[in-house]
Design a protein around this motif. Structure first.
Motif, PDB file in Angstrom:
ATOM      1  N   ASN A   1       4.434  27.126  59.133  1.00 11.38           N
ATOM      2  CA  ASN A   1       3.584  28.059  59.874  1.00 11.38           C
ATOM      3  C   ASN A   1       4.092  29.498  59.588  1.00 11.38           C
ATOM      4  OD1 ASN A   1       1.587  29.095  61.629  1.00 11.38           O
ATOM      5  ND2 ASN A   1       2.796  28.406  63.346  1.00 11.38           N
ATOM      6  N   GLU A   2       5.287  29.735  59.949  1.00 12.62           N
ATOM      7  CA  GLU A   2       5.661  31.107  59.916  1.00 12.62           C
ATOM      8  C   GLU A   2       7.021  31.127  59.599  1.00 12.62           C
ATOM      9  OE1 GLU A   2       4.185  34.030  62.977  1.00 12.62           O
ATOM     10  OE2 GLU A   2       5.669  33.426  63.720  1.00 12.62           O
ATOM     11  N   TYR A   3       7.595  32.424  58.777  1.00 14.51           N
ATOM     12  CA  TYR A   3       8.903  32.666  58.646  1.00 14.51           C
ATOM     13  C   TYR A   3       9.420  33.844  59.076  1.00 14.51           C
ATOM     14  CZ  TYR A   3      12.744  33.858  55.264  1.00 14.51           C
ATOM     15  OH  TYR A   3      13.925  34.245  54.845  1.00 14.51           O
ATOM     16  N   ARG A   4      10.573  33.707  59.517  1.00 18.41           N
ATOM     17  CA  ARG A   4      10.884  35.142  60.357  1.00 18.41           C
ATOM     18  C   ARG A   4      12.472  35.391  59.749  1.00 18.41           C
ATOM     19  NH1 ARG A   4      10.035  33.094  66.068  1.00 18.41           N
ATOM     20  NH2 ARG A   4       7.951  32.058  65.691  1.00 18.41           N
ATOM     21  N   ALA A   5      12.799  36.711  59.697  1.00 21.18           N
ATOM     22  CA  ALA A   5      13.850  37.039  59.294  1.00 21.18           C
ATOM     23  C   ALA A   5      14.837  37.998  60.160  1.00 21.18           C
ATOM     24  CB  ALA A   5      14.040  37.756  57.712  1.00 21.18           C
ATOM     25  N   PHE A   6      16.013  37.611  60.828  1.00 20.66           N
ATOM     26  CA  PHE A   6      16.556  38.585  61.628  1.00 20.66           C
ATOM     27  C   PHE A   6      17.878  39.447  61.184  1.00 20.66           C
ATOM     28  CE2 PHE A   6      14.149  35.268  63.829  1.00 20.66           C
ATOM     29  CZ  PHE A   6      13.555  35.821  65.087  1.00 20.66           C
ATOM     30  N   VAL A   7      18.132  40.393  61.441  1.00 18.64           N
ATOM     31  CA  VAL A   7      19.404  41.042  61.081  1.00 18.64           C
ATOM     32  C   VAL A   7      20.100  41.606  62.398  1.00 18.64           C
ATOM     33  CG1 VAL A   7      18.332  41.795  59.006  1.00 18.64           C
ATOM     34  CG2 VAL A   7      18.204  43.246  60.912  1.00 18.64           C
ATOM     35  N   CYS A   8      21.477  41.842  62.038  1.00 12.24           N
ATOM     36  CA  CYS A   8      22.255  42.268  63.255  1.00 12.24           C
ATOM     37  C   CYS A   8      22.330  43.761  63.291  1.00 12.24           C
ATOM     38  CB  CYS A   8      23.576  41.883  63.102  1.00 12.24           C
ATOM     39  SG  CYS A   8      24.806  42.597  64.300  1.00 12.24           S
ATOM     40  N   PRO A   9      21.693  44.544  64.089  1.00 13.48           N
ATOM     41  CA  PRO A   9      21.567  46.075  64.056  1.00 13.48           C
ATOM     42  C   PRO A   9      23.102  46.583  64.348  1.00 13.48           C
ATOM     43  CG  PRO A   9      20.886  45.173  66.334  1.00 13.48           C
ATOM     44  CD  PRO A   9      21.214  43.882  65.278  1.00 13.48           C
ATOM     45  N   ALA A  10      24.104  45.884  64.933  1.00 12.45           N
ATOM     46  CA  ALA A  10      25.463  46.236  65.144  1.00 12.45           C
ATOM     47  C   ALA A  10      26.255  46.613  63.828  1.00 12.45           C
ATOM     48  CB  ALA A  10      26.061  45.607  66.338  1.00 12.45           C
ATOM     49  N   ASP A  11      26.055  45.373  63.177  1.00 11.87           N
ATOM     50  CA  ASP A  11      26.924  45.444  61.737  1.00 11.87           C
ATOM     51  C   ASP A  11      26.064  44.893  60.738  1.00 11.87           C
ATOM     52  OD1 ASP A  11      29.075  45.073  60.022  1.00 11.87           O
ATOM     53  OD2 ASP A  11      30.472  43.945  61.371  1.00 11.87           O
ATOM     54  N   PRO A  12      25.915  45.334  59.581  1.00  9.73           N
ATOM     55  CA  PRO A  12      25.109  44.945  58.395  1.00  9.73           C
ATOM     56  C   PRO A  12      26.001  43.959  57.695  1.00  9.73           C
ATOM     57  CG  PRO A  12      25.326  47.517  58.314  1.00  9.73           C
ATOM     58  CD  PRO A  12      26.133  46.984  59.626  1.00  9.73           C
ATOM     59  N   ALA A  13      26.983  43.856  57.928  1.00 10.93           N
ATOM     60  CA  ALA A  13      27.947  42.823  57.375  1.00 10.93           C
ATOM     61  C   ALA A  13      27.588  41.247  57.879  1.00 10.93           C
ATOM     62  CB  ALA A  13      29.461  43.159  57.326  1.00 10.93           C
ATOM     63  N   HIS A  14      27.187  41.210  59.238  1.00  9.42           N
ATOM     64  CA  HIS A  14      26.729  40.205  59.706  1.00  9.42           C
ATOM     65  C   HIS A  14      25.821  39.383  58.773  1.00  9.42           C
ATOM     66  CE1 HIS A  14      28.263  41.341  63.924  1.00  9.42           C
ATOM     67  NE2 HIS A  14      29.292  40.937  63.202  1.00  9.42           N
ATOM     68  N   PRO A  15      25.738  38.097  58.707  1.00 16.17           N
ATOM     69  CA  PRO A  15      24.916  37.244  57.897  1.00 16.17           C
ATOM     70  C   PRO A  15      23.428  37.368  58.590  1.00 16.17           C
ATOM     71  CG  PRO A  15      26.527  35.800  58.946  1.00 16.17           C
ATOM     72  CD  PRO A  15      26.719  37.142  59.203  1.00 16.17           C
ATOM     73  N   HIS A  16      22.518  37.403  57.776  1.00 20.50           N
ATOM     74  CA  HIS A  16      21.021  37.308  58.197  1.00 20.50           C
ATOM     75  C   HIS A  16      20.848  35.868  58.778  1.00 20.50           C
ATOM     76  CE1 HIS A  16      21.058  40.853  55.724  1.00 20.50           C
ATOM     77  NE2 HIS A  16      19.738  41.070  55.946  1.00 20.50           N
ATOM     78  N   ARG A  17      19.803  35.858  59.825  1.00 21.87           N
ATOM     79  CA  ARG A  17      19.421  34.576  60.093  1.00 21.87           C
ATOM     80  C   ARG A  17      17.781  34.488  59.781  1.00 21.87           C
ATOM     81  NH1 ARG A  17      24.067  32.689  61.113  1.00 21.87           N
ATOM     82  NH2 ARG A  17      25.394  33.664  63.007  1.00 21.87           N
ATOM     83  N   MET A  18      17.718  32.977  59.305  1.00 22.48           N
ATOM     84  CA  MET A  18      16.121  32.826  59.227  1.00 22.48           C
ATOM     85  C   MET A  18      15.507  31.843  60.170  1.00 22.48           C
ATOM     86  SD  MET A  18      16.232  34.825  56.686  1.00 22.48           S
ATOM     87  CE  MET A  18      17.521  35.575  55.668  1.00 22.48           C
ATOM     88  N   SER A  19      14.218  31.903  60.204  1.00 24.85           N
ATOM     89  CA  SER A  19      13.653  30.817  61.252  1.00 24.85           C
ATOM     90  C   SER A  19      12.440  30.530  60.619  1.00 24.85           C
ATOM     91  CB  SER A  19      13.499  31.404  62.558  1.00 24.85           C
ATOM     92  OG  SER A  19      12.644  30.782  63.182  1.00 24.85           O
ATOM     93  N   THR A  20      12.024  29.290  60.607  1.00 25.28           N
ATOM     94  CA  THR A  20      10.682  28.893  60.326  1.00 25.28           C
ATOM     95  C   THR A  20      10.142  27.821  61.342  1.00 25.28           C
ATOM     96  OG1 THR A  20      11.625  26.976  59.163  1.00 25.28           O
ATOM     97  CG2 THR A  20      11.174  28.882  57.783  1.00 25.28           C
ATOM     98  N   GLN A  21       8.690  27.933  61.589  1.00 22.59           N
ATOM     99  CA  GLN A  21       8.182  27.057  62.335  1.00 22.59           C
ATOM    100  C   GLN A  21       7.118  26.437  61.936  1.00 22.59           C
ATOM    101  OE1 GLN A  21       6.782  29.296  65.626  1.00 22.59           O
ATOM    102  NE2 GLN A  21       8.610  29.519  66.578  1.00 22.59           N
TER     103      GLN A  21
END
Length: 53
Positions: free
Chosen positions: A33-53
């Motif tokens: 249905n949908e794909y979403r990508a999330f990032v950490c605004p405090a530290d760009p070294a943190h891994p991205h998170r992905m979500s699908t529904q």
């Protein structure tokens, strides 16, 4: 985490904006249905998170 990108499950030529479509669709498909990508605004070294529904 902050939402960076939301993408529909399939590409539609008309979904790229108010301009006439140029060329062919890329054929991108993500999830059921949908794909979403999330990032950490405090530290760009943190891994991205992905979500699908």
């Amino acid at each position: 985490m902050r939402l960076l990108l939301t993408m529909d499950h399939t590409e539609h030529q008309a979904s790229w904006g108010p301009f006439p479509p140029v060329g062919s669709p890329t054929g991108v498909a993500a999830g059921r249905n949908e794909y979403r990508a999330f990032v950490c605004p405090a530290d760009p070294a943190h891994p991205h998170r992905m979500s699908t529904q």
